[in-house]
Scaffold this active site. Sequence first.
Site, PDB file in Angstrom:
ATOM      1  N   THR A  98     -11.227   8.201  28.810  1.00 57.43           N
ATOM      2  CA  THR A  98     -11.680   6.818  28.708  1.00 57.43           C
ATOM      3  C   THR A  98     -12.416   6.372  29.956  1.00 57.43           C
ATOM      4  O   THR A  98     -12.148   6.865  31.059  1.00 57.43           O
ATOM      5  CB  THR A  98     -10.488   5.879  28.446  1.00 57.43           C
ATOM      6  OG1 THR A  98     -10.940   4.518  28.454  1.00 57.43           O
ATOM      7  CG2 THR A  98      -9.398   6.048  29.500  1.00 57.43           C
ATOM      8  N   SER A  99     -13.315   5.413  29.790  1.00 58.42           N
ATOM      9  CA  SER A  99     -14.010   4.824  30.927  1.00 58.42           C
ATOM     10  C   SER A  99     -13.155   3.770  31.623  1.00 58.42           C
ATOM     11  O   SER A  99     -13.533   3.282  32.690  1.00 58.42           O
ATOM     12  CB  SER A  99     -15.330   4.183  30.461  1.00 58.42           C
ATOM     13  OG  SER A  99     -16.222   5.169  29.972  1.00 58.42           O
TER      14      SER A  99
ATOM     15  N   ASP B 243     -16.727   6.496  19.571  1.00 62.91           N
ATOM     16  CA  ASP B 243     -17.373   5.456  18.764  1.00 62.91           C
ATOM     17  C   ASP B 243     -18.675   4.968  19.355  1.00 62.91           C
ATOM     18  O   ASP B 243     -19.485   4.390  18.644  1.00 62.91           O
ATOM     19  CB  ASP B 243     -16.431   4.260  18.601  1.00 62.91           C
ATOM     20  CG  ASP B 243     -16.332   3.457  19.878  1.00 62.91           C
ATOM     21  OD1 ASP B 243     -16.671   2.256  19.865  1.00 62.91           O
ATOM     22  OD2 ASP B 243     -15.922   4.029  20.914  1.00 62.91           O
TER      23      ASP B 243
ATOM     24  N   ASP C  70     -11.305   2.744  23.763  1.00 62.36           N
ATOM     25  CA  ASP C  70     -11.864   1.509  23.210  1.00 62.36           C
ATOM     26  C   ASP C  70     -12.815   1.808  22.060  1.00 62.36           C
ATOM     27  O   ASP C  70     -13.776   2.571  22.199  1.00 62.36           O
ATOM     28  CB  ASP C  70     -12.607   0.734  24.302  1.00 62.36           C
ATOM     29  CG  ASP C  70     -11.667   0.209  25.364  1.00 62.36           C
ATOM     30  OD1 ASP C  70     -10.737  -0.529  25.013  1.00 62.36           O
ATOM     31  OD2 ASP C  70     -11.857   0.541  26.547  1.00 62.36           O
TER      32      ASP C  70
ATOM     33  N   LYS D 103     -19.779   8.188  31.282  1.00 65.43           N
ATOM     34  CA  LYS D 103     -20.446   8.557  30.046  1.00 65.43           C
ATOM     35  C   LYS D 103     -21.779   7.798  30.014  1.00 65.43           C
ATOM     36  O   LYS D 103     -21.827   6.655  30.438  1.00 65.43           O
ATOM     37  CB  LYS D 103     -19.601   8.151  28.827  1.00 65.43           C
ATOM     38  CG  LYS D 103     -18.227   8.807  28.756  1.00 65.43           C
ATOM     39  CD  LYS D 103     -17.394   8.165  27.650  1.00 65.43           C
ATOM     40  CE  LYS D 103     -15.971   8.706  27.611  1.00 65.43           C
ATOM     41  NZ  LYS D 103     -15.126   8.025  26.604  1.00 65.43           N
TER      42      LYS D 103
ATOM     43  N   ASP E  67     -11.464   9.226  22.939  1.00 65.46           N
ATOM     44  CA  ASP E  67     -11.868   7.985  23.596  1.00 65.46           C
ATOM     45  C   ASP E  67     -10.827   6.915  23.250  1.00 65.46           C
ATOM     46  O   ASP E  67     -10.047   7.074  22.309  1.00 65.46           O
ATOM     47  CB  ASP E  67     -13.265   7.591  23.101  1.00 65.46           C
ATOM     48  CG  ASP E  67     -13.696   6.241  23.608  1.00 65.46           C
ATOM     49  OD1 ASP E  67     -13.645   6.026  24.825  1.00 65.46           O
ATOM     50  OD2 ASP E  67     -14.081   5.397  22.773  1.00 65.46           O
TER      51      ASP E  67
END
Length: 224
Positions: A115-116, A172, A22, A147, A20
């Site tokens: 990642t989003s 996280d 962020d 996610k 991931d």
Amino acid sequence: MPATPTAAVTTLTGRALLLDMDGTLVDSGPAVERVWRAWALQYGLDGDQVLEVVHGRQGFASMAILLPDRPMEQNHEENARMLAQETADTEGVVAIGGAAAFLASLGGLPHALVTSADDALARARMGAAGLALPPVAVTAEHVTLSKPDPEGFLLGAKLLGIDPADCLVFEDSEAGVAAGLAAGMQVIGVGPATTGYGATVSVDSLHQVTVTEADGTLTLTITT
């Protein structure tokens, strides 16, 4: 004299790492908070409650939770505008402790960013943090579901040519940890809160993780 606490060592093995961005590699908290608090104010929502929802999710998915009666088409349109705002706002974006050395240690090993963020935002934040973008990256453009759906992690495994069961996830957020577990992967949680999210093992810092490789197998030595 009191005994000195002995560090616990956990060993996990796999064939690829899915990372991931962020909160895992990049601390973008101030930028995220600026954009989403402004959005919350626009709709008369509590900023703190909004921030609890948005972490780890794509913006349109967060909006669907926070404004459940609004058409999804409007969420996608507004999300595109907010992504552009976030891409332009990199003030205070820095690397998570240990991220640079950790990424450097993965050179030549199978790993991917999942990642989003969209591609532009991922490049902006990784660049602002002084981190190299992995050669394989799954960004918002590559998936249809956010996610905690496992789509992104499953695609990352596919692009690397590795069975999902042999992939190790670094996350996280609660949504991210849930996505990794739903993909059938072991999850290394970054930050103490991830213990409560069900992560396989949690660390406070990437400094606690060492990766070695032998015959295609990656061994993670995690000191907690």
